[in-house]
Structure formats: C-alpha cells, structure tokens
Enzyme design. Structure first.
Site, PDB file in Angstrom:
ATOM      1  N   TYR A 116      34.295  47.351  53.194  1.00 15.06           N
ATOM      2  CA  TYR A 116      34.555  46.565  51.991  1.00 15.06           C
ATOM      3  C   TYR A 116      35.464  45.373  52.812  1.00 15.06           C
ATOM      4  CZ  TYR A 116      37.454  44.491  48.072  1.00 15.06           C
ATOM      5  OH  TYR A 116      37.982  43.771  47.150  1.00 15.06           O
ATOM      6  N   GLU A 204      34.907  38.260  47.824  1.00 18.80           N
ATOM      7  CA  GLU A 204      34.836  39.575  48.036  1.00 18.80           C
ATOM      8  C   GLU A 204      33.382  40.148  48.440  1.00 18.80           C
ATOM      9  OE1 GLU A 204      35.087  42.097  44.335  1.00 18.80           O
ATOM     10  OE2 GLU A 204      36.517  43.116  45.402  1.00 18.80           O
TER      11      GLU A 204
END
Lengths: 393, 307
Positions: A116, A204
């Site tokens: 991530y 993101e």
C-alpha cells in the site's frame, strides 16, 4: 476534484510512475481496437467510476464484479459487454450506483507481493506524508487499527522535498531489495513529484505490486486534487467528469454555492460551513432528517439565494425547508428579499421556517413579515429546528 | 487584558482598495479600531477616505509598518496572492497576520507555514472571520475588530471564544451577549486544513489571561486539533470550558479523502471528538443553541463567575 483510474494512470506515466499497460473504450465498437493495443494474454477489465469497492460491487442487472480477471483478450472482449453502460453499485456509491461509461483494459500483471502506498497532507504537522504498508490490497484503516506496526509514515519537509535517505529507509522497512528496491525508489520519488506538482490532495496506490521479474507497478490509482488550486491547472480541470457528479451539486457550483445532497426530508439553506453543518445536526437532534448541506457563503446575492431555493426544491424528498442565517458579512435583508422573491418565483407550497439573526436583521424580518408569505419565524436555531421538524412530521 | 489584540492595536489592511477589504476596513473604522494603513502594491501615496478618516496607502507592508508603527495586518487579498501577502508580514516583522482570504491552495499554505518556522510573526487563519476584542462603548464599540465579524454583537467581558467557523462564533457570541456575558477576545482560527494558529495555541493564551474566566471551544469534524486542545485542557486548564463540535450528520468521506482519516487517527468524527471533550471535563453543548448555557453550567460547577 476526483478523476478516474485511467486518467490517474496516464498522469502516473507522465511523471514516470510505472503502471501496467492499458487502454480504454467508451463504446462496444471500440473494444476490439482498444484490446488490439495490448499484448495477447491475461487481461483485466475494469469499470471506471469515481468510487471504491468496484471489484466487490454488483451491477443493477445482477452481474457481479466491476473489475474482472480474464485469461485471454477474447474473454476480456466478452466481459466488457457485461459492464459498459450498466449501473454499478458498490459500498461507496450508495444504492443508486453509478453508470459505467468507460471500460479500462490492462495487462494482468503477475503479482509477487502487494503493498500500500499513499501521499496526502498530515494536518498535525502541515506537511505532506507518505503512508506505506506491506499489507497491500487491504482496507488500510483496518491495517492501521489491527496491525499498526505494518504501517509506515514518512513526513516530507516541503522546503527540501523528499530526501533520498527517507526513500531508502521506507524501502528497507517494506522489505524490498535489489531491482525491486531500485524500481520502488524511482516510483516513490516520481509519485511524490506528481503529488506536489499537480496540487494533489491525495494519491493512493492500493495495491502497489512487485512482479517476479523485479518490476514495481501501480496496479490501482486513486487521485484527488485540491479544488483551491485548480485555477493553475487547466490540464487537471479538463479531466473532470460531470457524469460522476450529482447534477444538483453541479448546478450549485455554478452559483458558488456549496451543496451536498443527503437522504433526509428537511432541506436547509444556511450561511457558513460550520453553521450549515450544525443546522443539519440540530434537525437530527430534534428528530428530523436533513436533506442537504447548503452553504450560501458570505457574499450571497439575491440570485444565489433564488438558485439555492430552486436546487433545494429539485429534490423530490424535501418536505420542508429551514433557512438559518446569521449575518456576519451578509445583510439579512438581502437574504429576506431573496427568500421572498424565490418563494414567489417557484411557488413554494412546502412549510418554510426562517431564522434570521445578525447584520440588518430588523429590516430583514420586516421584509419577511410584509411579504404576505406563509412562513414561520424561528427565534433561535433550536426553536426553528423544532418548528420545521413538527411541520413535516 | 485581552489576548492577541487590544483597542490600542494599530492595524494594516492588505487589500484595502478591493471591495471586500474596503468594506470591512470601513466597518472596523466605525467600530473604533485603529486602522492606520492600507497596503496595495502600486497605489502607495494614495488615501483610503471614509467619513472623517483618511487612511494612507503604502506599496508594501514594511513601508506601512515603518511609517505608522502598526504591528498587525489583516489580509483580504485574493487567493493566488494571499500566500505572498502573509510572507510579506513575516518579512516586515509584524507580531500578527490575520488572513481572511478563503480558497488559498493547500500547497501554498504548506510552504508558508514551513517558511514561518522560527519567525516572530503569528498567523491566524486563513479562511477565518478574524479576531474581535470588544470595546467599552455602546454595542462594544471602541474595541479592536480585525476581519469580518459583526462587531455590535459583542460585549466586553470575561469569556474567550475560539472557533474554526465564523458563523458559529457569531452564534456563540450572540448568545453570551444576550445573557449579559461579555467576552475578552473572540478568535476565528479558520476552516482550512493548514492554518497558522490552532485551538490549543488560543486556549493557552486564554488560560494565561487573568481577565478570561471561561472559554468556549467550537470545532468540527476532521483533523485532531480539538482533541489535542481538550487533552491539554484536562491537564492544565482550571477554567470552565464549554465545547461544541459541528458535523455529527456529515456524510463520511465527502470532505476528506479515505486516507486522511488514517493519519489523523480515529479521532476526527464528531462523536469521537465529543467523547474526548467529555472525558476531558469539557461541558458539551448538545446543540449550537446551547453553547452559552453549557458554559454557564461549567462555570457553576467550578464556582466561577463569568460576568
């Protein structure tokens, strides 16, 4: 302002952030051409809407999954037909869902491991922060809650920018070495440059992946921009997709009104964001449900107030309206005149409670009283909220 | 003593020749505030004339400060030029810059805040209503009004108000004044994610101010500034404090990105902030209409007189 995944990835490529090769199509005839640009082999078919949870979403025609893995391009071609033009409902779209108007085909990469990576503002320090985790493809809030030790944060000094040692340190924490480390370093640096140069509010990548051959790729991309900075980024403004926005919110933005639709039945028209939020809260506090957030701002003109009323009344769920104005900058009489004209223009039949206080309030109240309109005056916020809740009950 | 500004404070208005800045400069002059200079690059040597007032305009903040002895500036310039206007105040060595401007890019504020590290100048705002220290005249006139708040709703007294929201500040002040409870100073810190002065900074000033007997702290969803202030209050502040948080019904994810919540921690919903307020001994107002009453309850519990 939000953009689609395929638009975000085009920006990524422009800034040197590696992504799997991909192409788009907006009509079935274009599927073949789009797929021709990709190599033969496993292909992803991805519905493009501004909402997360696409993979686990369901189309209103019953088809499950807005993101699909296909073994061949032929399968991908058939699969895309199930998605384009259909309405996809995910955990983030609400029950109405979003119509899929673009299909994004990408090469399905071999995944060694998922990570991530995000860049956003850290409000506590007023600095950009990189957030990364070895737990990719997961809900990051769950990771933060259950395994905070697997979440790494790097604060960036805006005067210097991202430092090499910070990147090295982060990569070590993520357990990357060799070619992976080299590629990850390049990706992180370029992603930060993109974040900074485009005035992004958040970038993101979930998941970021490594492949068996040492590549590091952004498999997904979610990017939003600071709306205050759009004036200096016409190239970003050009990416805006009005199909993804509530028509009432688009209409509101034309009049510089800040409007957000909710699912209750008491509409409100308020000046100031804090007061608008707490007007919604107080409606709920007294047992009602707010239909919207609407801040007419500080310099609201008569035209803005009329536009605000029309937008409010365009919501069929609305059963009553609460106007709550504390005039600091604005003149209560301007609001009162706007209310009277708007009510007359739209022929308002719904209950209306008006609470005015502040600058030139006496004249404003007199204008309302002299209008002959069937509106109810509220003294305090609590009084006005109780009255409108009772009137729509 | 009030905090930050007193009726004697001399003020510069940056953007005094614009509609917005000009209108509020007039309202501040009406209030009796010492508006001693305007700044508009290229218009130095002209005057801002209003009634009996003739306010000189300078090309730079440094020139204005040097000529008039002003220590505070209020910024009304449009968003693309606002960051520069703030830094000009820092360069001129002012004590305080109050940025009213709404819509400054976040990146500009990140850079401004970094550039202000170690500087003597305090920034309040941006995107804020400003600061009011009420005066002793009719409707609190004779005080110092910096920004866009309605001056007449104030009353000189002993309550400090700090808020991210302009209109909620006015709401609180109006309730206090209606109950004959005056204020020392009311500070709007602004609604932007990057601001110069936060709740805690103002709470510390109020706590140290002997004239301030009680405090109203108004916040909203997003960030953890209210939580930080509440925890400090629990440990350090003996004065009665009432709190209100707006946004209990705000839909999740509309104003901040998904990853925003992770960095701020799990403390940025209204419910979470209210829970921390209660845990820290802050009397929570159930609705905005309850803010002054909440402070009265807190004062009564501590045996403190607010009037």
């Amino acid at each position: 302002m939000n953009i689609h995944e395929y638009q975000a990835k085009a920006l990524f490529e422009k800034f040197g952030v590696a992504v799997p090769k991909g192409t788009t199509a907006t009509n079935p005839e274009a599927f073949v051409t789009a797929l021709a640009a990709l190599p033969e082999g496993p292909t992803m078919v991805k519905s493009q809407i501004h909402a997360g949870g696409r993979g686990k979403g369901t189309f209103t025609n019953g088809f499950k999954g807005g993101v699909k893995f296909c073994k061949t391009k032929a399968d991908a071609l058939a699969m895309a037909g199930n998605m384009l033009g259909q309405t996809l409902v995910t955990a983030q779209t609400g029950p109405v869902g979003r119509k899929v108007q673009t299909i994004y085909f990408t090469v399905a990469s071999d995944i060694k491991k998922e990570y991530y990576l995000a860049i956003l503002l850290d409000r506590a320090t007023s600095r950009p922060v990189i957030v990364a985790s070895t737990e990719g493809g997961m809900d990051i809030e769950t990771v933060a809650h259950d395994t905070p030790e697997k979440l790494f944060k790097v604060l960036i000094d805006p005067a210097y920018g991202i430092a090499d040692f910070q990147i090295r340190d982060l990569i070590t924490k993520l357990g990357l070495a060799g070619a992976e480390a080299k590629n990850a370093a390049k990706l992180i640096r370029n992603l930060y440059t993109m974040f900074w140069e485009t005035d992004a509010a958040m970038v993101e990548v979930n998941p970021l992946i490594t492949t068996p051959t040492g590549e590091v790729l952004a498999l997904d991309a979610k990017v939003s921009f600071d709306s205050n900075a759009l004036y200096r980024h016409p190239e970003i403004v050009a990416l805006r997709d009005l199909n993804e926005e509530d028509p009432k919110e688009i209409e509101a933005s034309k009049y510089s009104l800040s409007y957000i639709a909710l699912d209750g039945n008491i509409a409100c028209l308020v000046n100031g964001a804090g007061l608008a939020m707490s007007t919604m809260d107080i409606i709920q506090h007294f047992g009602g449900t707010p239909a919207n957030f609407l801040d007419v701002g500080g310099g609201a003109s008569k035209d803005q107030v009329i536009a605000a009323f029309k937008i409010i009344l365009g919501d069929p769920n609305v059963k009553g309206i609460l106007v709550n104005i504390f005039g600091g900058i604005m003149d209560c009489n301007v609001i009162a005149t706007g209310i009277v004209e708007a009510v007359k223009e739209v022929g308002l039949k719904l209950p209306l409670v008006v609470r005015l206080e502040g600058n030139n309030v006496v004249a404003g109240k007199a204008t309302l009283a002299a209008s002959g309109l069937a509106l109810v005056a509220g003294d305090t916020m609590a009084d006005a909220a109780q009255k409108i809740v009772k009137l729509v009950a | 003593m009030a905090i930050l500004i007193t009726p004697e404070t001399k003020i510069i208005v940056q953007g005094i020749t614009g509609d917005f800045g000009g209108r509020h400069a007039k309202l501040s002059l009406d209030y009796g505030t010492q508006v001693v200079a305007g700044v508009t690059p290229g218009k130095g040597g002209q005057f801002f004339e209003y009634g009996a007032h003739k306010v000189p305009i300078y090309n730079s903040v440094a020139d204005a400060a040097k000529a008039t002895g002003a220590t505070v500036s209020v910024i009304f310039v449009p968003p693309p030029f606002a960051a520069d206007a703030i830094l000009e105040c820092v360069d001129a060595g002012l004590d305080l810059a109050v940025a009213i401007t709404e819509g400054i890019p976040i990146k500009d504020m990140i850079r401004v805040k970094r550039a202000m590290t170690g500087a003597k100048t305090r920034l309040v705002g941006p995107n804020c209503p400003g600061i009011v220290t009420p005066g002793t005249g009719k409707d609190s006139f004779g005080g110092c009004r910096i920004g866009i708040a309605p001056g007449y709703i104030h009353k000189k007294g002993h309550v400090g108000v700090v808020s991210r929201s302009g209109t909620l500040t006015y709401e609180a002040v109006f309730q206090l004044t209606s109950k004959n409870i005056g204020q020392t100073t009311c500070v709007g810190i602004g609604g932007d994610p990057v601001n110069g002065t936060n709740h805690l900074d103002v709470i510390k000033l109020f706590n140290a101010d002997p004239e301030t007997h009680g405090i109203i702290l108004i916040g909203e969803i997003g960030g953890n500034a209210e939580v930080e202030a509440a925890r400090w209050i629990k440990a350090n502040c003996k004065k009665p404090v009432a709190g209100f948080i707006a946004g209990a019904t705000a839909p999740a994810g509309r104003r901040m990105g998904h990853a925003g919540a992770i960095v701020g921690g799990a403390e940025d919903t209204a419910a979470a902030k209210i829970a921390v307020f209660k845990e820290c001994g802050i009397e929570v107002a159930a609705t905005p209409s309850d803010m002054a009453d909440a402070l009265l309850r807190a004062a009564k519990a501590k045996g403190v007189t607010l009037t």
